[in-house]
Write a protein that holds these residues in place. Sequence first.
Motif, PDB file in Angstrom:
ATOM      1  N   MET A  43       0.816  -1.216   0.000  1.00  0.00           N
ATOM      2  CA  MET A  43       0.000   0.000   0.000  1.00  0.00           C
ATOM      3  C   MET A  43       0.850   1.266   0.000  1.00  0.00           C
ATOM      4  SD  MET A  43      -2.786  -1.373   2.811  1.00  0.00           S
ATOM      5  CE  MET A  43      -3.587   0.200   3.077  1.00  0.00           C
ATOM      6  N   GLY A  44       2.161   1.126   0.143  1.00  0.00           N
ATOM      7  CA  GLY A  44       3.048   2.275   0.094  1.00  0.00           C
ATOM      8  C   GLY A  44       3.148   3.048   1.394  1.00  0.00           C
ATOM      9  N   ARG A  45       2.796   2.407   2.526  1.00  0.00           N
ATOM     10  CA  ARG A  45       2.885   3.093   3.808  1.00  0.00           C
ATOM     11  C   ARG A  45       4.346   3.424   4.127  1.00  0.00           C
ATOM     12  NH1 ARG A  45      -1.750   2.373   7.004  1.00  0.00           N
ATOM     13  NH2 ARG A  45      -3.531   2.417   5.576  1.00  0.00           N
ATOM     14  N   ALA A  46       4.555   4.581   4.734  1.00  0.00           N
ATOM     15  CA  ALA A  46       5.914   5.021   5.039  1.00  0.00           C
ATOM     16  C   ALA A  46       6.569   4.112   6.067  1.00  0.00           C
ATOM     17  CB  ALA A  46       5.893   6.461   5.537  1.00  0.00           C
ATOM     18  N   ASN A  47       5.818   3.757   7.112  1.00  0.00           N
ATOM     19  CA  ASN A  47       6.361   2.894   8.161  1.00  0.00           C
ATOM     20  C   ASN A  47       5.551   1.604   8.193  1.00  0.00           C
ATOM     21  OD1 ASN A  47       7.597   1.766  10.355  1.00  0.00           O
ATOM     22  ND2 ASN A  47       6.703   3.150  11.854  1.00  0.00           N
ATOM     23  N   VAL A  48       6.191   0.485   7.921  1.00  0.00           N
ATOM     24  CA  VAL A  48       5.470  -0.785   7.835  1.00  0.00           C
ATOM     25  C   VAL A  48       5.712  -1.661   9.058  1.00  0.00           C
ATOM     26  CG1 VAL A  48       5.500  -0.762   5.328  1.00  0.00           C
ATOM     27  CG2 VAL A  48       7.346  -1.915   6.566  1.00  0.00           C
ATOM     28  N   ASN A  49       6.521  -1.201   9.987  1.00  0.00           N
ATOM     29  CA  ASN A  49       6.777  -1.969  11.213  1.00  0.00           C
ATOM     30  C   ASN A  49       5.631  -1.745  12.189  1.00  0.00           C
ATOM     31  OD1 ASN A  49       7.698  -3.149  13.579  1.00  0.00           O
ATOM     32  ND2 ASN A  49       9.788  -2.371  13.361  1.00  0.00           N
ATOM     33  N   THR A  50       4.816  -2.762  12.410  1.00  0.00           N
ATOM     34  CA  THR A  50       3.623  -2.611  13.259  1.00  0.00           C
ATOM     35  C   THR A  50       3.974  -2.478  14.737  1.00  0.00           C
ATOM     36  OG1 THR A  50       3.387  -5.025  13.425  1.00  0.00           O
ATOM     37  CG2 THR A  50       2.196  -3.909  11.638  1.00  0.00           C
ATOM     38  N   ARG A  51       5.232  -2.713  15.094  1.00  0.00           N
ATOM     39  CA  ARG A  51       5.636  -2.627  16.499  1.00  0.00           C
ATOM     40  C   ARG A  51       6.426  -1.362  16.813  1.00  0.00           C
ATOM     41  NH1 ARG A  51       8.772  -8.157  17.186  1.00  0.00           N
ATOM     42  NH2 ARG A  51       9.611  -7.373  15.207  1.00  0.00           N
TER      43      ARG A  51
END
Length: 315
Positions: free
Chosen positions: A268-276
């Motif tokens: 989806m092109g999210r800037a930050n993909v780290n959910t933690r």
Amino acid sequence: MTLFVITGANGFIGRHLVASLVSDGVEVRALTRKQPDAKDMIPGVAWIVGDTADRETWERLVEKDCIVINLAFSNTRASAAAVEATAEMVEVCANAGIAHLIHCSTVSVYGRADETILTENSRCTPLDAYGQVKLRVEQVLADKVKGRFPVTIIRPSAVFGKGGEALIKLLDELIEGSRTVNYLRSSMFGRRKTHLVPVETVVAALKFIGAKPGPDGIEMFIVSDDDDPFNNFRDVERVLMDELKLPHYRIPRLPLPRFLLETLMRIMGRANVNTRTEYRCDKLSSCGFVKPVTLKAALQQFAATHKALHDNNTP
């Protein structure tokens, strides 16, 4: 009495800050691009109409020993224009002999960082235009100020509150949207960090920093509530649903594996993909800052206010 000069005074954070400073009896001079409507006029505020890119505007705004809180930012202004406006601000502030510049940036400057725990010392690798421009403005401040006056930069996370846009879409979807879609979204995001911080906390942080002597050189603070256990999608949603008097889902949510969610976010092109990822506010807290409201209480108040407005506007 110290004069506080606020740019972006008619913006979301700016309106809350100006009202809070005036209620404390502080002298405020506020910059606005156009004369505020009568309903937005706050008694006791000296309003200056102008643009942050205009040197003459800055010369009318600042004076010796004032404290400048720079909240102004245009999503439509190109990077070069934002950089030029920042450089102009620095020159006028230095010539005037201001006491302290407090600049509002964002945690978006970190972008897709490698670390899970992010502090003021973490590396910044912004991917989106917003984060890139914000980081460039920070760099211009560092390059141009060079000890001519104290500078503090704050990096708030996702600010929410009355008059803001954060959480409005989620609230509306919980009230009027499909229960099935809401359930699937809740299952997908699960315990993903939401990085929310109440506008009251950001305003209190700005006032706290403004009340302290300016630093030697440039200081940096993250303003966040990521240490609060409620700051994840599932718990935030639950607090909002309780306040909206909505029933909980009848069946348990189906947990989506973290790697799958992070893959989807990457696509989806999210800037930050780290959910933690956690943006830590420890440095500011160690200086004596105390948050004025808990995340849960702010969420409850925000949801209650939104529900009342929704009910009043529903035939």
